[in-house]
Design an enzyme around this catalytic site. Structure first.
Site, PDB file in Angstrom:
ATOM      1  CG  LEU A   1      -2.007  -1.067   1.279  1.00 62.20           C
ATOM      2  CD1 LEU A   1      -2.817  -0.929   2.568  1.00 62.20           C
ATOM      3  CD2 LEU A   1      -2.922  -1.002   0.066  1.00 62.20           C
ATOM      4  N   GLY A   2       1.967   1.275   0.702  1.00 64.94           N
ATOM      5  CA  GLY A   2       2.775   2.484   0.784  1.00 64.94           C
ATOM      6  C   GLY A   2       3.684   2.436   1.987  1.00 64.94           C
TER       7      GLY A   2
ATOM      8  N   GLY B   1       4.937   4.401   5.829  1.00 61.31           N
ATOM      9  CA  GLY B   1       4.821   5.369   6.902  1.00 61.31           C
ATOM     10  C   GLY B   1       6.219   5.803   7.287  1.00 61.31           C
ATOM     11  N   GLY B   2       6.338   6.475   8.449  1.00 63.85           N
ATOM     12  CA  GLY B   2       7.639   6.966   8.859  1.00 63.85           C
ATOM     13  C   GLY B   2       8.654   5.874   9.123  1.00 63.85           C
TER      14      GLY B   2
ATOM     15  CB  VAL C   1       1.485   0.298   5.045  1.00 61.50           C
ATOM     16  CG1 VAL C   1       0.082  -0.116   5.485  1.00 61.50           C
ATOM     17  CG2 VAL C   1       2.112   1.212   6.093  1.00 61.50           C
TER      18      VAL C   1
ATOM     19  CE  LYS D   1       3.180   2.173   9.579  1.00 62.78           C
ATOM     20  NZ  LYS D   1       3.229   3.525  10.215  1.00 62.78           N
TER      21      LYS D   1
ATOM     22  CG  ASP E   1       4.216  13.188  11.979  1.00 64.80           C
ATOM     23  OD1 ASP E   1       4.385  14.389  11.674  1.00 64.80           O
ATOM     24  OD2 ASP E   1       4.561  12.249  11.237  1.00 64.80           O
TER      25      ASP E   1
END
Length: 333
Positions: A59-60, A62-63, A67, A82, A176
């Site tokens: 999906l992409g 995060g920090g 994910v 994640k 954040d």
């Protein structure tokens, strides 16, 4: 294969999505396993974590982690997973574990739900609810070049403040808050990405020398924990995290939803952290007289208070900030 599970509590699943760039392929074998077949922007179909979660789609990022959409083979339902990326293991493993445990303890409609967190061999993971048909507010704004209707923006901000009120009441700060970490889902606004979340206490993590000549953008910088563009003046001055900093960031989110720009971009458009810190000491522009927006004067006054550079002038907590904004919606919406 040795496994550790920190929390196995499960709830009904919904959706989760991120759209950040993927890192380049690494020679680290764990990184290759995590990244999968990056050329196709997806992990290896069928890889299973902890003999329970089958990775189905990348999906992409995060920090701290990549994910994936995954299938819970026990619960027979989709989840989001994640995985701590190899390049962040040395510096971020303890934060990743802390964030996973915190997320699994918290339950509120406005917060992404953590289902389980643990380790499978060298791979640290957090399982979360999966929210289908959701977009983060950064994506939503791309479809609204002139900004959102003020009633929609205020409603989203109210839901975000309600979630922050719950979070702060449990002694946790997010650290954040920004449009990219706020999802608009079928059930409303949902705050995501708890990689930097922590218990409220004397904050030593934010201390350190700040390179004020660094570029002022959305990347985390040395000496600062979080996203500089959404930091309060006191955070920019090196003070520790607090609920007040989360609330300032929430007010910035509302301002950006209305105007498509940050208050700082209405003046000098700062290029460095030094310039950003300087402009954060100024009061925000008027939505009416300076920017020409057709919004209630009460909303203009609300944002000028919420974004005042002096912490004592701002709202004392999320509850009062929420109630004030709800009142504006009831009167003018």
């Amino acid at each position: 294969m040795s496994t550790t599970n920190y929390n196995t509590e499960r709830t009904a699943t919904r959706s989760y999505a991120l759209d950040e760039a993927v890192t380049s392929r690494s020679e680290d074998p764990v990184a290759r396993w995590v990244q999968g077949e990056r050329e196709r922007s997806s992990p290896r179909v069928g890889a299973v974590i902890d003999e329970r979660y089958r990775l189905d789609e990348f999906l992409g990022r995060g920090g701290f982690g990549a994910v994936y959409k995954a299938q819970d083979l026990v619960g027979e339902e989709p989840v989001a997973i994640k995985v701590l990326t190899a390049e962040r293991r040395a510096a971020g493993e303890w934060r990743f574990q802390r964030a996973g445990r915190l997320l699994c303890e918290l339950r509120h409609p406005g917060l992404i739900a953590g289902l389980a967190c643990g380790a499978c061999g060298p791979v640290e993971y957090v399982a979360m609810e999966y929210l289908p048909d959701s977009q983060d507010l950064q994506q939503v704004m791309k479809t609204k070049p002139d900004g959102l209707p003020w009633t929609d923006a205020a409603q989203y901000a109210c839901e975000l403040l309600d979630a922050l009120d719950f979070l702060h009441g449990r002694g946790v700060v997010h650290r954040d808050v920004k449009p990219g970490n706020v999802l608009l889902s079928q059930r409303g606004v949902v705050l995501i990405d708890f990689d930097l979340a922590k218990r409220i206490q004397h904050d030593v993590e934010d201390s350190g020398e700040i390179n004020l000549d660094a570029v002022a953008d959305e990347r985390t910088r040395r000496g600062l924990t979080g996203t500089p563009l959404y930091m309060s003046p006191e955070r920019m001055n090196g003070e520790g995290s607090s609920p007040a900093a989360d609330l300032y960031a929430a007010a910035l989110v509302l301002f950006v939803l209305l105007t498509r720009k940050l208050p700082s971009d209405c003046s000098i458009q700062p290029r460095t952290l030094r310039e950003l810190r300087a402009v954060r000491q100024l009061r925000p522009p008027h939505l009416h007289t300076d920017l020409g927006l057709s919004v209630p004067e009460d909303l203009d006054a609300y944002l000028r208070r919420a974004l005042d550079p002096r912490p004592k002038v701002r709202f004392p907590d999320a509850a009062e900030m929420y109630e004030e904004l709800v009142g504006i919606l009831l009167v003018h919406g």
